[in-house]
Design an enzyme around this catalytic site. Structure first.
Site, PDB file in Angstrom:
ATOM      1  N   ASN A 127      -6.894  -9.397   1.706  1.00  0.00           N
ATOM      2  CA  ASN A 127      -5.610  -8.720   1.600  1.00  0.00           C
ATOM      3  C   ASN A 127      -5.643  -7.411   2.385  1.00  0.00           C
ATOM      4  O   ASN A 127      -6.389  -6.488   2.041  1.00  0.00           O
ATOM      5  CB  ASN A 127      -5.287  -8.412   0.133  1.00  0.00           C
ATOM      6  CG  ASN A 127      -4.021  -7.580  -0.017  1.00  0.00           C
ATOM      7  OD1 ASN A 127      -2.916  -8.076   0.117  1.00  0.00           O
ATOM      8  ND2 ASN A 127      -4.179  -6.280  -0.262  1.00  0.00           N
ATOM      9  N   GLU A 128      -4.882  -7.355   3.481  1.00  0.00           N
ATOM     10  CA  GLU A 128      -4.552  -6.134   4.223  1.00  0.00           C
ATOM     11  C   GLU A 128      -5.716  -5.461   4.944  1.00  0.00           C
ATOM     12  O   GLU A 128      -5.589  -4.323   5.394  1.00  0.00           O
ATOM     13  CB  GLU A 128      -3.861  -5.108   3.315  1.00  0.00           C
ATOM     14  CG  GLU A 128      -2.528  -5.578   2.787  1.00  0.00           C
ATOM     15  CD  GLU A 128      -1.762  -4.525   1.995  1.00  0.00           C
ATOM     16  OE1 GLU A 128      -0.558  -4.714   1.768  1.00  0.00           O
ATOM     17  OE2 GLU A 128      -2.377  -3.517   1.597  1.00  0.00           O
ATOM     18  N   ASP A 129      -6.847  -6.141   5.113  1.00  0.00           N
ATOM     19  CA  ASP A 129      -7.975  -5.466   5.757  1.00  0.00           C
ATOM     20  C   ASP A 129      -7.761  -5.264   7.255  1.00  0.00           C
ATOM     21  O   ASP A 129      -8.177  -4.239   7.816  1.00  0.00           O
ATOM     22  CB  ASP A 129      -9.265  -6.242   5.495  1.00  0.00           C
ATOM     23  CG  ASP A 129      -9.763  -6.057   4.071  1.00  0.00           C
ATOM     24  OD1 ASP A 129      -9.109  -5.322   3.307  1.00  0.00           O
ATOM     25  OD2 ASP A 129     -10.789  -6.657   3.716  1.00  0.00           O
TER      26      ASP A 129
END
Length: 874
Positions: free
Chosen positions: A441-443
């Protein structure tokens, strides 16, 4: 010769705990499985963190070490054979394995004083062969849990730099614990420890260690090939002494339709003609087949339920559009994915039960949600979660548990993440509900925003490890290899969001649409959501307060029940929350300052934001070759803790107003209207000589698979008096599985100079004079704070069978909330409305029913409703 069957003994009794390195006595646990906070609460050693400001008072728990221990009896003579079998020659081959389905997190396991293993991953099952270590008689099992927070801090210090991250603490990046336990912008910092999933002792000569099921459905959908692979551990797994395995396939009715025999690790294929296919919610039924594997002699068996379905992630060019599509196709049907994101449903995970899982997911299904994204800062959910989604037809987008930061790369961490992924993919891959594995998620978004050393055009993994974004290796090598090897028919997506020239590219992949709420000032108004779309919007949302009954139940001091109290500050998990909510409220609504009025206003704000977003996104599902937006997942369905959050239901499973909006905008039929103003200037410089003309764009969406013939009614209604100014009715045809533009309708000439005095009321009516309402929508002038709603008089008339006719006179009513008039929270919670949060115009009655659950059965004949609506006079 018949051998001994596998025997499983739960080790769930007699557990006690205490803080390590203390003089405290051991105390019995509150339940099992368990975690330390639950046991400390049970004995009154800490207050309930959900109440008042207690979460601040218990922070010390996460920095202590904890010991759990029990004694269990073991008798070798009873584990080497089953009743009636002659298996003495096998007794020496019986293995005894301690199985820990989940330990939170860094734990030293001791049996009879001997250290067996140090664990370091909460998401793994741990298996320890204790055949030579277990005593005939009583055995003491001890679990010593270190502080994962302090372990992570020490690891961070040893690596010589501080990890970069959003949310929680930098030390979480070195540990394989639930990331959100470190604190998030909707949840508290509560660092649990303990045996959070079951523990048992397995005794066997031979056991099935894995039953793999691969389903290949022909493009023609008339044939499916089911490939079974069975892995066997123990005596029967040796090359020199392979056992055959009986495989039996049962249809959804439970009838055996085929059987065959295979050897350990050898694939066996069944062909199913005219299969009963599994479909997502709203597109068909969810039949489930069963495959049973039995080792020769009946010494072990395993069965799994699974569905037959063809699933694809379609990314292809669109004529006249930039980028690629991003939509799921199931059994050759393009699916408009609509649903929510899912966080862990309780901060204390062992409190979750199958009934609570089903209750959460039933709310989702009854809210027309066909997809849930299991977010990468939580957990790989319990088996019952996925079983329930299989049964309800809810598609699952499954993240791996990494998120919001730049993870360091270490060989031990890579090994742990790989083992975690292999275990969970094997455990879950047979579920038809899972249609996507996602790396994090969102890295990648994090790397771009913080300008890390990330070059998307460099495809050399060795180079990535030399940058300050080495975690890329996990997503593009480790997790990709695991997903594509173990679940090759389910697509793998590198990250959420990911695609295009940058991670949040609106033309490729999925996007997280946070310019409403999250972005730096100036933030977008929620009315601009139509500008903030993408090919698939996997996160977006607006925060609101929990329901008033939840606030009153958890804040004991009446003086603290106000929006700016110290207690309410603990329910705002991000520092900007108070100001952000206040900004959106002042921009849009008039509201009171007491906590009930203020909290209700935040829920109206969230509901309106949900309407503007989900309606605009769905309009862009325009049919084949025009899949401009193929899905929207609201952040978030659930709460794990009382909080001011984006959830549609608060932590006590009470629906917020936005839940009912999403239920309507996710319905199979939807109609919409968008107000537009065109300007004609007399000259290029003027600010005053401008002619303005207002019209409404009318459109509808049909997610069914058949055309819908309907009558479109468009009515302009006076906002303050409810008078009908202009009405038209025209026949329309809505093509299947797409939105249809239905043309523009000009505002009446009498109101072109004051269009904000009118609302646009649009209905889809049954064709042929029956006039049943298929869908309705009322478009209001914005912002609502500029307008007077005090003239509306709402009427509630009971008509028997727990239904009421809701109508209005004197004006247009906005945000009508129906409430069961009771002081009994159990009764109120047991009354589920068919719809709520209504907009009403005179002449358009709405019928609302209540489904009364068990706790309110006695009160069903005496239920009384009341209502409140925005702007009413008190």
């Amino acid at each position: 010769m018949t051998g001994p069957s596998r025997l499983r003994r739960p080790i769930d009794a007699g557990w006690a705990f205490r803080e390590a390195h203390s003089e405290q006595p051991f105390r019995p646990v509150a339940q099992f499985p368990t975690v330390n906070h639950l046991d400390l609460m049970h004995h009154g050693l800490i207050p309930d963190p959900t109440k008042d400001t207690n979460s601040r008072k218990v922070q010390w728990v996460g920095e202590r070490e904890w010991i759990y221990k029990t004694t269990f009896d073991f008798a070798a003579r009873n584990s080497s054979s089953r009743s009636g079998s002659n298996s003495s020659e096998h007794a020496r081959n019986v293995r005894h394995v301690l199985v820990f389905e989940g330990l939170d997190t860094h734990c030293q396991i001791r049996l009879n004083g001997h250290l067996l293993l140090r664990t370091d991953n909460m998401f793994l099952e741990w298996r320890i062969d204790v055949t030579d270590k277990i005593y005939d008689g009583p055995n003491e099992l001890e679990l010593h849990f270190e502080s994962t927070f302090l372990v992570g801090k020490k690891l961070e210090k040893e690596q010589g730099f501080k990890n970069l991250y959003w949310n929680g603490d930098s030390s979480r990046m070195n540990t394989r614990k639930v990331p959100c336990h470190y604190g998030w912008d909707w949840g508290p910092t509560l660092l649990t420890a303990g045996p959070w999933r079951p523990i048992y002792l397995e005794s066997f000569v031979t056991r099935i260690s894995d039953l793999g099921i691969d389903v290949e459905v022909a493009d023609t959908l008339d044939r499916a090939v089911v490939t079974a692979t069975v892995e066997v551990e123990g005596e029967g797994g040796r090359d020199a002494d392979r056992r055959s395995i009986l495989l039996e396939l049962f249809d959804p009715a439970g009838d055996k339709i085929a059987e065959g025999k295979a050897e350990d690790a050898k694939a066996y294929r069944f062909t199913v003609h005219k299969p009963s296919l599994w479909y997502p919610l709203g597109y068909g039924k969810q039949p489930l087949y069963t495959l049973k594997a039995t080792v020769e002699g009946g010494v072990d068996a395993m069965s799994k339920r699974f569905g037959l379905r063809l699933t694809e992630l379609v990314q292809r060019p669109m004529p006249g559009q930039k980028g690629l599509t991003f939509f799921f196709r199931v059994n050759n049907i393009p699916i408009y994915s609509q649903g929510t994101d899912w966080i862990p449903p309780d901060v204390f995970l062992p409190r979750m039960t199958p009934a609570r899982y089903r209750e959460w997911l039933t709310w989702a299904a009854e809210g027309n949600q066909n997809m849930i994204r299991v977010w990468g800062g939580g957990i790989y959910e319990d088996e019952v979660f996925y079983q329930t989604c299989d049964e309800l037809g809810i598609l699952i987008w499954q993240d791996f548990m990494l998120g919001c930061g730049a993870y360091p790369f270490h060989e031990y961490l890579e090994r742990s993440i790989r083992a975690e992924a292999e275990y969970n993919v094997r455990r879950l891959r047979h579920h038809p509900c899972i249609v996507l594995w996602c790396g994090n998620n969102e890295d990648y978004m994090f790397a771009e925003i913080h300008k890390l050393q990330y070059d998307r055009h460099n495809h050399n993994p060795e180079d990535w490890l030399k940058t300050n974004f080495p975690g890329r290796y996990y997503y593009e090598v480790t997790l990709k290899e695991v997903a594509e090897t173990l679940a090759p028919r389910v697509p793998y997506h590198l990250s959420s969001p990911y695609g295009g020239a940058y991670s949040n590219d609106p033309t490729v992949g999925d996007v997280h649409s946070w310019r409403v709420w999250m972005a730096d000032q100036p933030r977008y108004p929620y009315q601009d959501y139509e500008k903030l779309t993408g090919r698939f919007v996997s996160e977006f949302g607006m925060k609101s307060f929990p329901c008033a009954r939840t606030i009153n139940a958890l804040i004991s001091d009446p003086r603290e029940r106000h929006p700016q109290s110290d207690t309410m500050d603990t329910w705002h998990m991000a520092p900007e929350d108070q100001r952000t909510i206040a900004m959106y409220l002042v921009d849009n609504l008039r509201h009171g300052d007491d906590i009930e009025s203020y909290g209700w206003a935040t829920q109206i704000n969230q509901a309106e934001s949900t309407d503007y977003s989900t309606r605009a996104f769905r309009r862009l599902w325009r049919g084949p070759g025009r899949e401009e937006c193929a899905g929207c997942l609201i952040w978030q369905l659930n709460d794990c803790f009382p909080a001011v959050s984006w959830s549609l239901l608060d932590s006590m499973l009470r629906p917020k107003l936005a839940y009912f909006v999403s239920k309507r905008t996710y319905a199979p039929l939807l109609v919409g209207a968008t107000r537009r103003v065109t300007e004609t200037k007399r000259n290029e410089f003027t600010h005053v000589d401008i002619e303005r003309r207002t019209h409404a764009e009318i459109w509808a969406s049909n997610l069914t698979l058949s055309p819908v013939e309907a009558d479109l009614e468009v009515t302009f209604v006076g906002l303050t008096d409810g008078a009908q100014v202009q009405r038209s009715v025209n026949p329309v045809t809505l093509e299947p599985n797409r939105s249809t533009e239905l043309g523009n309708v000009s505002f009446p000439a009498s109101h072109q100079d004051r269009p904000t005095a009118l609302v646009v009321h649009v209905r889809l009516l049954e064709r042929g004079g029956q006039q049943g309402v298929l869908a309705r929508y009322t478009e209001f002038p914005q912002p609502l704070r500029h307008h007077d709603f005090s003239h509306a008089k709402v009427s509630l008339k009971p008509r028997g069978d727990l239904s009421w006719v809701v109508s209005v006179s004197g004006g247009v009513a906005k945000a009508v909330e129906l409430i069961v008039d009771t002081e009994d929270d159990d009764v109120a919670d047991a009354c589920v409305f068919s719809d709520n949060y209504l907009d009403l115009v005179p002449g358009d009655e709405q019928i609302i029913t209540i489904d009364v659950k068990d706790k309110a059965k006695a009160a069903r004949d005496s239920l009384v409703l009341k209502e409140r609506h925005y702007g009413q006079q008190t």
